[in-house]
Design an enzyme around this catalytic site. Structure first.
Site, PDB file in Angstrom:
ATOM      1  CD  GLN A 199      24.515  -6.461  67.419  1.00  0.00           C
ATOM      2  OE1 GLN A 199      23.531  -6.230  68.094  1.00  0.00           O
ATOM      3  NE2 GLN A 199      25.738  -6.140  67.850  1.00  0.00           N
ATOM      4  CG  PHE A 230      21.748  -0.054  69.185  1.00  0.00           C
ATOM      5  CD1 PHE A 230      22.588   0.856  68.575  1.00  0.00           C
ATOM      6  CD2 PHE A 230      20.416  -0.080  68.805  1.00  0.00           C
ATOM      7  CE1 PHE A 230      22.101   1.736  67.618  1.00  0.00           C
ATOM      8  CE2 PHE A 230      19.921   0.799  67.845  1.00  0.00           C
ATOM      9  CZ  PHE A 230      20.762   1.697  67.252  1.00  0.00           C
ATOM     10  CD  GLU A 234      27.409 -10.118  71.306  1.00  0.00           C
ATOM     11  OE1 GLU A 234      27.336  -8.941  71.663  1.00  0.00           O
ATOM     12  OE2 GLU A 234      28.396 -10.837  71.573  1.00  0.00           O
ATOM     13  NE  ARG A 312      34.282  -5.019  76.877  1.00  0.00           N
ATOM     14  CZ  ARG A 312      35.309  -4.494  76.201  1.00  0.00           C
ATOM     15  NH1 ARG A 312      35.579  -3.196  76.274  1.00  0.00           N
ATOM     16  NH2 ARG A 312      36.066  -5.252  75.442  1.00  0.00           N
ATOM     17  NE  ARG A 344      26.934   2.943  70.318  1.00  0.00           N
ATOM     18  CZ  ARG A 344      26.372   3.774  69.453  1.00  0.00           C
ATOM     19  NH1 ARG A 344      25.094   4.032  69.529  1.00  0.00           N
ATOM     20  NH2 ARG A 344      27.088   4.332  68.501  1.00  0.00           N
ATOM     21  CG  PHE A 346      29.755  -6.436  76.385  1.00  0.00           C
ATOM     22  CD1 PHE A 346      28.676  -7.058  75.783  1.00  0.00           C
ATOM     23  CD2 PHE A 346      30.737  -7.243  76.942  1.00  0.00           C
ATOM     24  CE1 PHE A 346      28.583  -8.453  75.728  1.00  0.00           C
ATOM     25  CE2 PHE A 346      30.653  -8.638  76.894  1.00  0.00           C
ATOM     26  CZ  PHE A 346      29.574  -9.239  76.284  1.00  0.00           C
ATOM     27  CB  THR A 447      37.437  -9.489  77.892  1.00  0.00           C
ATOM     28  OG1 THR A 447      36.079  -9.907  78.027  1.00  0.00           O
ATOM     29  CG2 THR A 447      37.509  -7.983  77.975  1.00  0.00           C
ATOM     30  CB  ALA A 516      33.787  -6.165  71.354  1.00  0.00           C
ATOM     31  CD  GLU A 718      31.150  -1.921  72.564  1.00  0.00           C
ATOM     32  OE1 GLU A 718      32.296  -2.209  72.179  1.00  0.00           O
ATOM     33  OE2 GLU A 718      30.528  -2.600  73.379  1.00  0.00           O
TER      34      GLU A 718
END
Lengths: 765, 164
Positions: A199, A230, A234, A312, A344, A346, A447, A516, A718
């Site tokens: 990703q 998902f 990442e 988060r 997903r 996060f 964020t 995100a 998400e």
């Protein structure tokens, strides 16, 4: 005029997928001489490496190279942020399954067999495995963070009622169907071309460069598609790409890593498990005066993305509710387990579940319908500031909840269930039923503010066809078709004239992860701008030909028009080419309005919020703990959806994945820190048979983004996952119906075993 | 190295004579020796169904079938059901009803569904769910997969009626 956006167009690769001709990394024909790499792992959760004898490994048949930490020309680190994820163990094993050395051989089988010949001597050390272990030892991977707004102690002391509870939230394995995979081909000048199932191509590029000691420009990362991501692709692919790149670097041969499912589940990070403690103060009508919440977050052996994930969770500890006074403390626990990572939501799901359980506890304590308690605490004008100081300007959860409760007959069904649970029939069969409505408010934007940027490269060829490139990656979510729709709309051409291509770091550099939920917000806007740049150039050519003003032109249905003058789009492109007009352009987008002071935990970290609500109804067999989800109603806000079918697919898929997280998917480590649920035989993701019997879901037809997003759409990747909180709470309601002491919060995942234990403990009280 | 044995398999109508290792699995014969990469490797323990093919008319998970067991067998993979230019009704239906997202499970799903509809041309939704429970999908939540199969069944039955 035929529109390209707001249409339910099939996925751009659908024809290839159904024919079996869409290629994933492992389907790409291997270049001659490709070596297969096996990554050997630590058998200990925490141990000092005394000696590592690899002579027998090197002598094994078909082995070409054996690599350890000593063979890294650059930096032995593949972490996304903090520099604490070694590619190979150099002195200490910090989790069971940690990468120790790599074997490259002429076949995967040979590499794997050879790896087993290694002789390692370890000095085992005490391991902290659980949140409880880490909290007792005050073992943290990152500083503890506190968000505080209002006078919490005063609010709690003066509240009519207070409640304090604790519950646990389990982790989750991504279980993307395509495991981690990459194929690295060395180039003529010491660089590498990396095909990765990732990703985050830019991070793979930068990490490989760092590990090999190269400049970023020597590494290209390319990804056409992933077989699911998902969040698990990442930061996680960087390790495997680094190892394959090291093999390619040392041998001059192409190298491939494709993880076996068991290795994938053992070696890669998962959703963070949480322990949540709270004290809530409220009045007799259920209106909350203040909360004091503690998140204990199992981060594992390194930081990975845990800072942003735990943040988060804090940002979502309010969900849809105004908290006049709130203190949320977040402990980021260091344990000797795999480093937990993006998944997903996060951290948002855990934070939100914490708040929804507070609501459930308050409602149970007061004997109220939880929906009433929810409504009494919703954000509203004058009570619209979040604990982190952001004013909620776009609140629509109340409208969505009203509409859903009405269309799904929530009140009537709840009354019927309450009556049923008190009936002789329920007593005779042991079947208890439950229903719950839970809302979702999910903040959209990274964020980490600087990540909210994207680039695109649009190339218009002289025949009028378009090649589209942007920084976002395709993992099945339909990003490429949605961005292609945006570009087709700009030019007023048929969708099949726009071809999405691989995501490549040599086309669009310095991209952010496709994460995100931001994929289409960011890349759609960047592509829109690139396409508009080209269209503006074409407009000059057309305006000259028609002798009109460029702003009077329309681009629609493959034709460029000004009043009664028309020109086929392709003919205009050809004319522009002959007139020596540039037909390619880049586009760039940076999300406006957002700002955030990380030190003070205050600001506007989110551009906007996405909303939704779900009602789940369940039946529980109180004799066995088994249950089924009988009916689910969902109403979800995707703004003005770019592609309703694709977005609805995200809602359905997200809900079921969330249901798996909270019900059947149980990660189980033994006392030595070994993951024992590392295959689908023991780790149960939902099957077709687990889907609720009756699902009624829709996108909210009044949805429209108040902010200036691409065609007024909203992010949808998400948020729907958290709709599944309604399943957990419906199960909880059913369990509570069996007991006179409602209010004991269920840990998740709520497996049948856990329900049975909850029932047993209630009976014993 | 163990002694290789000669095997003959017919895949999507074409017969291949090969020398196979005793432990060699059918999925790797298909993917790595015959370059038939529609069937995917998902779990290698016959749970996920991404590798589902038809062997002599039965749905099998090619990751837990030895190549030697396939000796003399006729195999159909998703590539044998239709091509991008000439899709099978199930393939069209999965595309049109959005029965896929990442697509990794899709070849196995469609191959399994073909057998399901052969055995039961008019399944109920519950029968489809039961019949597809051995094939995992992590993306869709199965809604559109079930919808695709039911729609394909309708289409195939309508075609059948016209033919009769």
């Amino acid at each position: 005029m035929t529109r390209a956006v707001h249409q339910s167009t099939p996925h751009d690769s659908a024809s290839l997928h159904v024919a079996g001709s869409a290629r994933y990394i492992d389907d790409i024909p291997e270049p001659p001489g490709t070596l297969h790499v096996y990554v050997a792992q630590s058998p200990h959760a925490h141990a000092k490496l005394i000696t590592l004898d690899l002579e027998a490994v090197k002598r094994a048949p078909d082995v070409v190279a054996v690599l350890t930490a000593q063979d890294i020309p650059g930096t032995n680190d593949c972490s996304p942020v903090m520099g604490d994820d070694p590619v190979f163990i150099s002195s200490h094993a910090l989790y069971c399954g940690q990468s120790l050395f790599a074997v490259a051989a002429r076949s995967r089988d040979a590499a794997r067999r050879a790896a087993s010949l290694a002789v390692a001597q370890w000095e085992p050390l005490p391991a902290l495995l659980t949140i409880e272990d880490a909290m007792a030892a005050e073992s943290y991977v990152l500083d503890t963070r506190t968000l505080e707004r209002g006078d919490v102690d005063h609010a709690l002391q003066n509240a009519e009622h207070t409640l304090s509870e604790r519950f646990h939230i389990g982790g989750q394995d991504h279980f993307y169907l395509e495991g981690q995979a990459c194929l690295v081909v060395p180039s003529e000048d010491g660089g590498v071309h990396v095909r990765s199932s990732t990703q985050h191509p830019t991070e793979v590029q930068h990490t490989v460069a760092k590990v090999l000691g190269l400049a970023d420009h020597a590494v290209t990362c390319e990804v056409r598609r992933m077989g699911g991501g998902f969040g698990g692709k990442e930061s996680q692919p960087a390790l495997f790409a680094s190892i394959a790149a090291l093999v390619a670097h040392h041998t001059g041969k192409p190298a491939k890593v494709r993880l076996d499912r068991d290795d994938d589940m053992v070696m890669t990070g998962k959703r963070h498990d949480f322990r949540v403690d709270f004290t809530v103060g409220f009045d007799a009508s259920g209106v909350i005066a203040g909360v004091d919440v503690v998140h204990a977050v199992r981060c594992g052996m390194s930081a990975d993305l845990s800072a942003a994930i735990a943040d988060r969770a804090v940002f979502h500890a309010d969900n849809c509710y105004h908290l006049p006074a709130a203190r949320i403390r977040s402990f980021r626990c260091l344990t000797h387990t795999v480093s937990n990572t993006a998944f997903r939501g996060f951290g948002g799901p855990q934070g939100m579940l914490g708040m929804e359980q507070i609501i459930a506890a308050v409602a149970a304590h007061l004997g109220l319908d939880p929906l009433e308690v929810r409504r009494r605490n919703f954000y509203r004008p004058g009570a619209d500031t979040t604990p982190y100081g952001m004013v909620v300007e776009d609140f629509v959860a109340d409208q969505i909840v009203d509409e859903l409760a009405d269309s799904a007959d929530y009140s009537e069904r709840r009354a019927a269930i309450v009556a049923y649970n008190a009936s002789d029939a329920a007593a005779a069969t042991g079947i208890r039923r439950g229903i719950a409505l839970t809302p979702v408010k999910f903040g959209i934007s990274f964020t980490t503010t600087h990540l909210n940027q994207a680039g695109a490269l649009v190339q218009l060829y002289s025949d009028g066809s378009v090649l589209l490139n942007h920084g976002g990656t395709e993992m099945g979510q339909g990003l490429h078709i949605k961005v292609a729709q945006v570009v087709a709309e700009v030019f007023g051409i048929a969708l099949d004239r726009v071809r999405p291509s691989s995501t490549r770091t040599d086309k669009v550099p310095n991209t952010s992860a496709t994460a995100a939920s931001s994929g289409s917000d960011l890349n759609g806007m960047a592509a829109l701008r690139a396409a508009e740049t080209i269209r503006d150039r074409l407009a000059v050519v057309a305006a000259e030909r028609f002798n009109c003003a460029p702003e009077d032109l329309t681009f629609a249905d493959g034709t460029v028009s000004c009043a009664d003058q028309h020109l086929p789009f392709d003919a205009l492109v050809k004319a522009a080419y002959l007139a020596r007009v540039s037909l390619s352009a880049t586009g760039f987008y940076a999300t406006p309005k957002i700002h955030y002071d990380a030190e003070r935990f205050q600001g506007r970290p989110f551009y906007y919020f996405a909303y939704g609500a779900a009602i789940s109804e369940v039946s529980v067999d109180t004799l066995t703990g088994e249950y089924r989800v009988d009916r689910v109603d969902i109403l979800h806000d995707a703004g003005r959806s770019l592609n309703p079918a694709i977005d609805l697919g995200q809602v359905e898929g997200g809900f079921i994945q969330g249901m798996g997280w909270l019900t059947t998917e149980e990660l189980w480590w033994d006392s030595a820190g070994r993951l024992r649920t590392h295959a689908p035989s023991t780790y149960k993701i939902p099957t077709a048979g687990d889907r609720p019997r009756d699902v009624r879901m829709a996108l909210w037809d009044q949805g429209e983004n108040r902010e200036d997003t691409v065609h007024k759409s909203k992010a949808v990747g998400e948020p729907p996952l958290m709709l599944a909180i309604s399943v957990l709470q419906a199960l909880q309601e059913a369990i509570w119906a069996e007991s006179s002491q409602a209010g004991m919060l269920l840990d998740s995942p709520a497996t049948p075993e856990r329900l049975l234990m909850a029932l047993a403990s209630q009976h014993n009280e | 190295m163990s002694k290789k044995m000669p095997i003959s398999v017919t895949v999507n109508g074409q017969t291949h004579d090969l020398l196979a290792e005793p432990r060699e699995l059918l999925i790797y014969v298909l993917r790595e020796r015959l370059d038939i990469t529609g069937p995917h490797v998902g779990c290698e323990t016959s749970h996920c169904g991404a590798c589902t093919v038809l062997m002599d008319g039965k749905s099998v998970k090619a990751c837990t079938v030895f190549a030697a067991q396939a000796n003399g067998a006729s195999i159909t993979t998703v590539e044998g059901l239709g091509t991008p230019d000439s899709l099978h009704a199930l393939q069209r239906s999965f595309r049109e009803h959005h029965g896929l997202q990442c697509g990794y499970c899709t070849p196995g799903m469609i191959t399994r569904a073909a057998k399901l509809l052969e055995e039961n041309p008019t399944p109920t939704e519950a029968e489809v769910r039961f019949g597809m429970a051995g094939n995992l999908c992590r993306c869709t939540g199965y809604q559109n997969i079930v919808k695709s199969i039911l729609a394909a069944a309708d289409e195939m039955n309508a075609e059948q009626e016209v033919a009769e």
